[in-house]
Design a protein around this motif. Structure first.
Motif, PDB file in Angstrom:
ATOM      1  N   ALA A   1       0.835  -1.204   0.000  1.00  0.00           N
ATOM      2  CA  ALA A   1       0.000   0.000   0.000  1.00  0.00           C
ATOM      3  C   ALA A   1       0.871   1.256   0.000  1.00  0.00           C
ATOM      4  O   ALA A   1       0.641   2.194  -0.774  1.00  0.00           O
ATOM      5  CB  ALA A   1      -0.922  -0.011   1.216  1.00  0.00           C
ATOM      6  N   ILE A   2       1.893   1.262   0.854  1.00  0.00           N
ATOM      7  CA  ILE A   2       2.791   2.421   0.918  1.00  0.00           C
ATOM      8  C   ILE A   2       3.527   2.609  -0.402  1.00  0.00           C
ATOM      9  O   ILE A   2       3.630   3.731  -0.913  1.00  0.00           O
ATOM     10  CB  ILE A   2       3.795   2.250   2.078  1.00  0.00           C
ATOM     11  N   ASP A   3       4.041   1.523  -0.969  1.00  0.00           N
ATOM     12  CA  ASP A   3       4.761   1.611  -2.243  1.00  0.00           C
ATOM     13  C   ASP A   3       3.878   2.203  -3.345  1.00  0.00           C
ATOM     14  O   ASP A   3       4.350   2.971  -4.191  1.00  0.00           O
ATOM     15  CB  ASP A   3       5.254   0.234  -2.674  1.00  0.00           C
ATOM     16  N   SER A   4       2.599   1.855  -3.336  1.00  0.00           N
ATOM     17  CA  SER A   4       1.710   2.374  -4.374  1.00  0.00           C
ATOM     18  C   SER A   4       1.539   3.883  -4.272  1.00  0.00           C
ATOM     19  O   SER A   4       1.299   4.554  -5.278  1.00  0.00           O
ATOM     20  CB  SER A   4       0.344   1.685  -4.297  1.00  0.00           C
ATOM     21  N   VAL A   5       1.665   4.411  -3.061  1.00  0.00           N
ATOM     22  CA  VAL A   5       1.597   5.866  -2.880  1.00  0.00           C
ATOM     23  C   VAL A   5       2.916   6.510  -3.286  1.00  0.00           C
ATOM     24  O   VAL A   5       2.942   7.552  -3.948  1.00  0.00           O
ATOM     25  CB  VAL A   5       1.252   6.225  -1.425  1.00  0.00           C
ATOM     26  N   MET A   6       4.020   5.886  -2.918  1.00  0.00           N
ATOM     27  CA  MET A   6       5.338   6.425  -3.242  1.00  0.00           C
ATOM     28  C   MET A   6       5.563   6.487  -4.753  1.00  0.00           C
ATOM     29  O   MET A   6       6.351   7.304  -5.238  1.00  0.00           O
ATOM     30  CB  MET A   6       6.425   5.559  -2.599  1.00  0.00           C
ATOM     31  N   GLN A   7       4.863   5.640  -5.511  1.00  0.00           N
ATOM     32  CA  GLN A   7       5.057   5.578  -6.962  1.00  0.00           C
ATOM     33  C   GLN A   7       4.053   6.436  -7.742  1.00  0.00           C
ATOM     34  O   GLN A   7       4.013   6.355  -8.972  1.00  0.00           O
ATOM     35  CB  GLN A   7       4.957   4.119  -7.412  1.00  0.00           C
ATOM     36  N   GLN A   8       3.309   7.265  -7.060  1.00  0.00           N
ATOM     37  CA  GLN A   8       2.315   8.095  -7.742  1.00  0.00           C
ATOM     38  C   GLN A   8       2.954   9.112  -8.693  1.00  0.00           C
ATOM     39  O   GLN A   8       4.057   9.626  -8.426  1.00  0.00           O
ATOM     40  CB  GLN A   8       1.462   8.847  -6.716  1.00  0.00           C
ATOM     41  N   THR A   9       2.273   9.418  -9.770  1.00  0.00           N
ATOM     42  CA  THR A   9       2.759  10.430 -10.707  1.00  0.00           C
ATOM     43  C   THR A   9       2.512  11.837 -10.180  1.00  0.00           C
ATOM     44  O   THR A   9       3.159  12.780 -10.654  1.00  0.00           O
ATOM     45  CB  THR A   9       2.077  10.269 -12.076  1.00  0.00           C
ATOM     46  N   TYR A  10       1.594  11.987  -9.228  1.00  0.00           N
ATOM     47  CA  TYR A  10       1.436  13.291  -8.562  1.00  0.00           C
ATOM     48  C   TYR A  10       2.587  13.426  -7.564  1.00  0.00           C
ATOM     49  O   TYR A  10       2.803  12.536  -6.731  1.00  0.00           O
ATOM     50  CB  TYR A  10       0.091  13.384  -7.844  1.00  0.00           C
ATOM     51  N   PRO A  11       3.335  14.527  -7.613  1.00  0.00           N
ATOM     52  CA  PRO A  11       4.607  14.558  -6.902  1.00  0.00           C
ATOM     53  C   PRO A  11       4.585  15.040  -5.445  1.00  0.00           C
ATOM     54  O   PRO A  11       5.558  14.819  -4.730  1.00  0.00           O
ATOM     55  CB  PRO A  11       5.435  15.529  -7.753  1.00  0.00           C
ATOM     56  N   ARG A  12       3.528  15.713  -4.997  1.00  0.00           N
ATOM     57  CA  ARG A  12       3.589  16.323  -3.655  1.00  0.00           C
ATOM     58  C   ARG A  12       2.592  15.623  -2.728  1.00  0.00           C
ATOM     59  O   ARG A  12       1.404  15.941  -2.703  1.00  0.00           O
ATOM     60  CB  ARG A  12       3.316  17.827  -3.734  1.00  0.00           C
ATOM     61  N   ILE A  13       3.103  14.679  -1.969  1.00  0.00           N
ATOM     62  CA  ILE A  13       2.279  13.794  -1.158  1.00  0.00           C
ATOM     63  C   ILE A  13       2.911  13.607   0.219  1.00  0.00           C
ATOM     64  O   ILE A  13       4.132  13.552   0.356  1.00  0.00           O
ATOM     65  CB  ILE A  13       2.155  12.403  -1.833  1.00  0.00           C
ATOM     66  N   GLU A  14       2.072  13.488   1.236  1.00  0.00           N
ATOM     67  CA  GLU A  14       2.525  12.982   2.525  1.00  0.00           C
ATOM     68  C   GLU A  14       1.715  11.717   2.845  1.00  0.00           C
ATOM     69  O   GLU A  14       0.549  11.589   2.459  1.00  0.00           O
ATOM     70  CB  GLU A  14       2.352  14.010   3.641  1.00  0.00           C
TER      71      GLU A  14
END
Length: 263
Positions: free
Chosen positions: A27-40
């Motif tokens: 689940a975490i990896d799927s967020v880290m690989q997002q094309t949207y760049p500004r995420i927490e």
């Protein structure tokens, strides 16, 4: 001069988890690989005893918080309190986002800043067979009426909320299930929302998930639907409400993809 990324609004992805160490990293990896760049990423560990903390990657964008076990709604509300983003997404620890999921929802909510949330479609993956099915819903208007008939969203991570909406409405911590459906109904009754046809995330359906606790689902659905009775006004809404009540009664005979929320 600010980097272009820093000009984009921050999106908070909140991942509540309880003894789901074996799923969490995906689940975490799927967020880290997002094309949207500004995420927490806000991980709320709701009293896990399986060493969940040991698999949390060390990264500046990931914040880990432990609390005594209080339930899923309380964990989501805690994530909201710890987050900073203008937009919020709730990702269950056993699911994952498609790589453009956040970007697609952001692009739509940016064009329609008056909506309280936007939602998209999702993939439904059965653990026991490996069968992948795309779940699609076409709802373009009268969202509250459609929610009275059923939870057409179906999956938490397919939704992106405006922060202001969740400052007005929180998850009901008294509900054992269907807390997301309750939230959608309360918000859509008063504020505009949107739905689109892009695939945002994958819902992993396995026997350990709370969606298999049909008694808890029926109990919660009875409460959630009962709360809306006083607000149903037009003939169309009354018809949708009646259809919804009939559908909930058939829930024990459910086959195929869940009609309701993943909880």
């Amino acid at each position: 001069m600010q980097h272009k990324e820093e000009l984009l609004p921050l999106i908070s992805v909140i991942i509540p988890t309880y003894n789901y160490r074996r799923f969490l990293l995906k689940a975490i990896d799927s967020v880290m690989q997002q094309t949207y760049p500004r995420i927490e990423i806000i991980v709320i560990d709701d009293g896990s005893t399986d060493g969940t903390m040991d698999v949390i990657p060390s990264h500046p964008s990931i914040k880990y918080f432990y609390q005594e076990n209080k339930g899923l709604s309380a964990a989501r509300n805690a994530g909201l309190n710890h987050s900073q983003g203008r937009y919020l997404v709730f990702l269950d620890a056993d699911d994952w986002l498609e790589k453009d999921g956040l970007l697609l929802n952001y692009q739509l909510i940016k064009l329609h800043p008056d909506v309280a949330f936007v939602s998209g479609n999702y993939n439904f993956l059965r653990a026991n067979t490996g069968k992948l099915q795309k779940i699609t819903t076409d709802v373009n208007a009268d969202h509250y009426k459609h929610f009275l008939q059923r939870n057409y969203v179906g999956m938490h991570a397919a939704v992106m909320f405006q922060r202001w909406a969740l400052q007005l409405y929180k998850y009901d911590e008294s509900l054992r299930a269907c807390e997301d459906y309750d939230l959608y109904l309360r918000i859509a009754r008063r504020y505009p929302v949107m739905h689109h046809q892009q695939c945002i995330a994958t819902y992993y359906f396995h026997e350990e998930g709370v969606s298999h606790n049909y008694d808890a689902m029926i109990e919660a659905l009875t409460v959630v639907m009962g709360r809306q009775a006083a607000f149903v006004s037009s003939a169309d809404e009354q018809k949708a409400y009646a259809q919804g009540l009939l559908q909930w009664k058939d829930y024990h005979n459910l086959s195929g993809a869940p009609t309701f929320s993943k909880v």
